[in-house]
Design a protein around this motif. Structure first.
Motif, mmCIF file in Angstrom:
data_model
loop_
_atom_site.group_PDB
_atom_site.id
_atom_site.type_symbol
_atom_site.label_atom_id
_atom_site.label_comp_id
_atom_site.label_asym_id
_atom_site.label_seq_id
_atom_site.Cartn_x
_atom_site.Cartn_y
_atom_site.Cartn_z
ATOM 1 N N MET A 203 0.840 -1.204 0.000
ATOM 2 C CA MET A 203 0.000 0.000 0.000
ATOM 3 C C MET A 203 0.866 1.241 0.000
ATOM 4 S SD MET A 203 -2.968 -0.978 2.771
ATOM 5 C CE MET A 203 -3.907 0.511 2.441
ATOM 6 N N THR A 204 0.335 2.313 -0.544
ATOM 7 C CA THR A 204 1.015 3.597 -0.502
ATOM 8 C C THR A 204 1.186 4.013 0.958
ATOM 9 O OG1 THR A 204 0.047 4.248 -2.611
ATOM 10 C CG2 THR A 204 0.860 6.016 -1.183
ATOM 11 N N PRO A 205 2.380 4.437 1.362
ATOM 12 C CA PRO A 205 2.596 4.806 2.764
ATOM 13 C C PRO A 205 1.997 6.174 3.085
ATOM 14 C CG PRO A 205 4.599 5.163 1.513
ATOM 15 C CD PRO A 205 3.625 4.508 0.568
ATOM 16 N N ALA A 206 1.870 6.439 4.385
ATOM 17 C CA ALA A 206 1.465 7.746 4.888
ATOM 18 C C ALA A 206 2.552 8.253 5.827
ATOM 19 C CB ALA A 206 0.133 7.662 5.621
ATOM 20 N N VAL A 207 2.775 9.556 5.818
ATOM 21 C CA VAL A 207 3.724 10.198 6.721
ATOM 22 C C VAL A 207 2.947 11.213 7.549
ATOM 23 C CG1 VAL A 207 5.732 11.712 6.902
ATOM 24 C CG2 VAL A 207 5.707 9.853 5.221
ATOM 25 N N VAL A 208 3.027 11.082 8.869
ATOM 26 C CA VAL A 208 2.350 11.984 9.794
ATOM 27 C C VAL A 208 3.412 12.819 10.493
ATOM 28 C CG1 VAL A 208 0.816 12.163 11.801
ATOM 29 C CG2 VAL A 208 0.502 10.307 10.138
ATOM 30 N N VAL A 209 3.357 14.136 10.331
ATOM 31 C CA VAL A 209 4.365 15.026 10.910
ATOM 32 C C VAL A 209 3.808 15.633 12.193
ATOM 33 C CG1 VAL A 209 5.861 17.010 10.549
ATOM 34 C CG2 VAL A 209 5.256 15.543 8.616
ATOM 35 N N GLY A 210 4.442 15.292 13.311
ATOM 36 C CA GLY A 210 4.001 15.768 14.614
ATOM 37 C C GLY A 210 3.285 14.671 15.366
ATOM 38 N N ALA A 211 3.875 14.232 16.472
ATOM 39 C CA ALA A 211 3.260 13.176 17.275
ATOM 40 C C ALA A 211 2.222 13.814 18.207
ATOM 41 C CB ALA A 211 4.330 12.394 18.020
ATOM 42 N N GLU A 212 2.458 13.750 19.493
ATOM 43 C CA GLU A 212 1.482 14.237 20.470
ATOM 44 C C GLU A 212 0.148 13.513 20.254
ATOM 45 O OE1 GLU A 212 2.447 15.914 22.924
ATOM 46 O OE2 GLU A 212 4.377 16.678 22.218
ATOM 47 N N ILE A 213 -0.890 13.956 20.944
ATOM 48 C CA ILE A 213 -2.190 13.286 20.891
ATOM 49 C C ILE A 213 -2.804 13.390 19.502
ATOM 50 C CG2 ILE A 213 -4.574 13.518 21.703
ATOM 51 C CD1 ILE A 213 -3.430 13.934 24.516
ATOM 52 N N ASN A 214 -2.641 14.530 18.865
ATOM 53 C CA ASN A 214 -3.183 14.732 17.520
ATOM 54 C C ASN A 214 -2.627 13.681 16.551
ATOM 55 O OD1 ASN A 214 -3.818 15.693 14.939
ATOM 56 N ND2 ASN A 214 -3.593 17.829 15.522
ATOM 57 N N GLY A 215 -1.303 13.617 16.452
ATOM 58 C CA GLY A 215 -0.675 12.672 15.536
ATOM 59 C C GLY A 215 -0.975 11.226 15.880
ATOM 60 N N LEU A 216 -1.049 10.923 17.174
ATOM 61 C CA LEU A 216 -1.375 9.553 17.593
ATOM 62 C C LEU A 216 -2.760 9.161 17.097
ATOM 63 C CD1 LEU A 216 -0.642 7.014 19.261
ATOM 64 C CD2 LEU A 216 -1.669 8.170 21.249
ATOM 65 N N GLY A 217 -3.715 10.085 17.181
ATOM 66 C CA GLY A 217 -5.057 9.789 16.688
ATOM 67 C C GLY A 217 -5.092 9.541 15.195
ATOM 68 N N VAL A 218 -4.287 10.281 14.441
ATOM 69 C CA VAL A 218 -4.210 10.068 12.996
ATOM 70 C C VAL A 218 -3.604 8.699 12.692
ATOM 71 C CG1 VAL A 218 -3.201 10.904 10.832
ATOM 72 C CG2 VAL A 218 -4.073 12.536 12.514
ATOM 73 N N VAL A 219 -2.517 8.368 13.387
ATOM 74 C CA VAL A 219 -1.857 7.068 13.170
ATOM 75 C C VAL A 219 -2.814 5.923 13.470
ATOM 76 C CG1 VAL A 219 -0.072 5.536 14.097
ATOM 77 C CG2 VAL A 219 0.489 7.911 13.536
ATOM 78 N N ARG A 220 -3.509 6.005 14.578
ATOM 79 C CA ARG A 220 -4.448 4.934 14.941
ATOM 80 C C ARG A 220 -5.613 4.850 13.954
ATOM 81 N NH1 ARG A 220 -4.480 5.936 21.523
ATOM 82 N NH2 ARG A 220 -2.760 4.496 22.027
ATOM 83 N N SER A 221 -6.040 5.985 13.431
ATOM 84 C CA SER A 221 -7.116 5.980 12.429
ATOM 85 C C SER A 221 -6.670 5.273 11.158
ATOM 86 C CB SER A 221 -7.539 7.419 12.120
ATOM 87 O OG SER A 221 -8.083 8.051 13.255
ATOM 88 N N LEU A 222 -5.459 5.559 10.702
ATOM 89 C CA LEU A 222 -4.938 4.907 9.498
ATOM 90 C C LEU A 222 -4.684 3.429 9.728
ATOM 91 C CD1 LEU A 222 -2.466 7.719 8.376
ATOM 92 C CD2 LEU A 222 -4.661 7.159 7.322
ATOM 93 N N ALA A 223 -4.267 3.071 10.949
ATOM 94 C CA ALA A 223 -4.000 1.665 11.260
ATOM 95 C C ALA A 223 -5.252 0.810 11.147
ATOM 96 C CB ALA A 223 -3.407 1.551 12.666
ATOM 97 N N ARG A 224 -6.390 1.387 11.401
ATOM 98 C CA ARG A 224 -7.647 0.636 11.272
ATOM 99 C C ARG A 224 -7.856 0.126 9.853
ATOM 100 N NH1 ARG A 224 -12.516 2.233 14.774
ATOM 101 N NH2 ARG A 224 -11.595 2.819 16.780
#
Length: 382
Positions: free
Chosen positions: A1-22
């Protein structure tokens, strides 16, 4: 699959990562601090960069791109990163997939008085506001009534290092005192205060593809903020009763100004009239509480992923039961500050922003860090 890059961790970035992981999206999470507890998530490959702003983050992203076979989908979570990417969009868009309008519109939407002007020009409901940079400005104008909200037109590093996101100001004397303390650290805006508690603050999160009409939207409502009355989201729930009206207003505004990409609009419902007024947009990045949409079946990060790859956005929406999103510590602080019980609407399942049984390490490392800090403080007091 095409990868995703999330810039900036913290709670915001964690929520994005977990959303994509689904959805099984391979994701890289970028941050300056590899010890940040949110960098402990099991759902992303971690990358450290020396800065997430300015020319440094642009050069670092270009170097990171060399390690991928295909152009990754890029997600931003911070205002300073958005500003850097917006200025150098032609370079980033040549090797990453991201939808963002031109820098002129981004700057206008990111400037609170620029947004004020756009909303008024297009006839959207918005509180009255005036620009105030120095004490001298008060000799020519005044706040649009008291109480009012004082906040920076654009947050600067000098302002953010010393001052709060916003202040509720009760009278002219308090306004003069605050402006004197701020002393030009940022241009300020004094905005009319809208009556109602934090639970009258609503938001509409969206992904808007370049093609007209291709939009995924979710409407939520805050329960509590930190600090109370003027701070960010501490806890929130879905707001289905307001979804139709606020989705329509958000869509109409972004269509009128030509905005596309990831964004949102914050509203406040006037307790006196029941009318919803626009407070401010978020553009170019996800929101602190972005995961609330995913928890309620509207996966906006995945919608953005699909949109950037030219796929249908329908797969980003799945039926889901009502869920509350809670930033645990700051939600407790908000309740203590206000001396109120920590209540949630009946029938909603609570999700902590850090803790997940399937991804526990962010919570464990955050808790361990707090315990170590307390031990160090205790030793220092002996």
């Amino acid at each position: 699959m095409t990868p995703a890059v999330v810039v900036g961790a913290e709670i915001n970035g964690l929520g994005v990562v977990r959303s994509l992981a689904r959805k099984g999206v391979p994701t890289w999470l970028v941050d300056r601090d590899p010890t940040n507890p949110t960098m402990r998530t099991r759902y992303a490959t971690k990358v450290q960069m020396s800065s997430l702003a300015g020319a440094v983050v642009i050069d670092s992203l270009l170097r990171l791109r060399a390690g991928f076979e295909a152009d990754p989908v890029l997600f931003l979570t911070r205002e300073d990163t958005v500003a850097a990417v917006s200025r150098d969009l032609h370079r980033i868009a040549s090797c990453y997939r991201i939808s963002m309008p031109d820098d002129r519109l981004m700057n206008q939407l990111g400037d609170k008085l620029g947004f004020q002007t756009l909303a008024q020009e297009h006839g959207f409901p918005i509180p009255r506001a005036v620009r105030l940079k120095t004490l001298e400005d008060l000799s020519a104008t005044d706040a649009p009534g008291y109480p009012c909200v004082l906040k920076p037109v654009v947050k600067t590093p000098r302002y953010s290092a010393r001052f709060s996101k916003a202040y509720k100001v009760q009278n002219r004397g308090q306004l003069e005192k605050l402006l004197g303390e701020i002393d030009g650290a940022a241009e300020m805006i004094a905005q009319e205060w809208i009556e109602g508690g934090d639970d009258q603050i609503y938001f509409c999160l969206q992904y808007r593809a370049r093609e007209p009409g291709a939009t995924v939207s979710f409407t939520g409502r805050k329960l509590r903020s930190w600090p109370p009355a003027t701070g960010g989201t501490a806890s929130c729930v879905p707001a289905p009763d307001a979804a139709r009206e606020l989705g329509r207003l958000t869509d109409a505004f972004f269509t009128a100004v030509g905005y596309f990409g990831v964004g949102s609009m914050e509203f406040k419902r006037d307790a006196r009239t029941g009318r919803y007024l626009m407070i401010e947009p978020t553009v170019g990045r996800t929101d602190f509480q972005e995961e609330i949409a995913t928890l309620n079946g509207v996966n906006i990060p995945y919608a953005a992923y699909c949109g950037e790859l030219g796929r249908s956005l329908d797969d980003a929406v799945d039926p889901a039961e009502g869920a509350a999103w809670v930033a645990g510590r700051i939600d407790r602080w908000s309740c203590r500050r206000q001396a109120i019980a920590r209540r949630f609407p009946p029938g909603v399942r609570r999700y902590d922003a850090l803790w997940r049984l399937a991804d526990p390490m962010p919570w464990w490392f955050a808790t361990a860090g707090r315990l170590q800090a307390r031990l160090r403080f205790g030793r220092a007091q002996r």
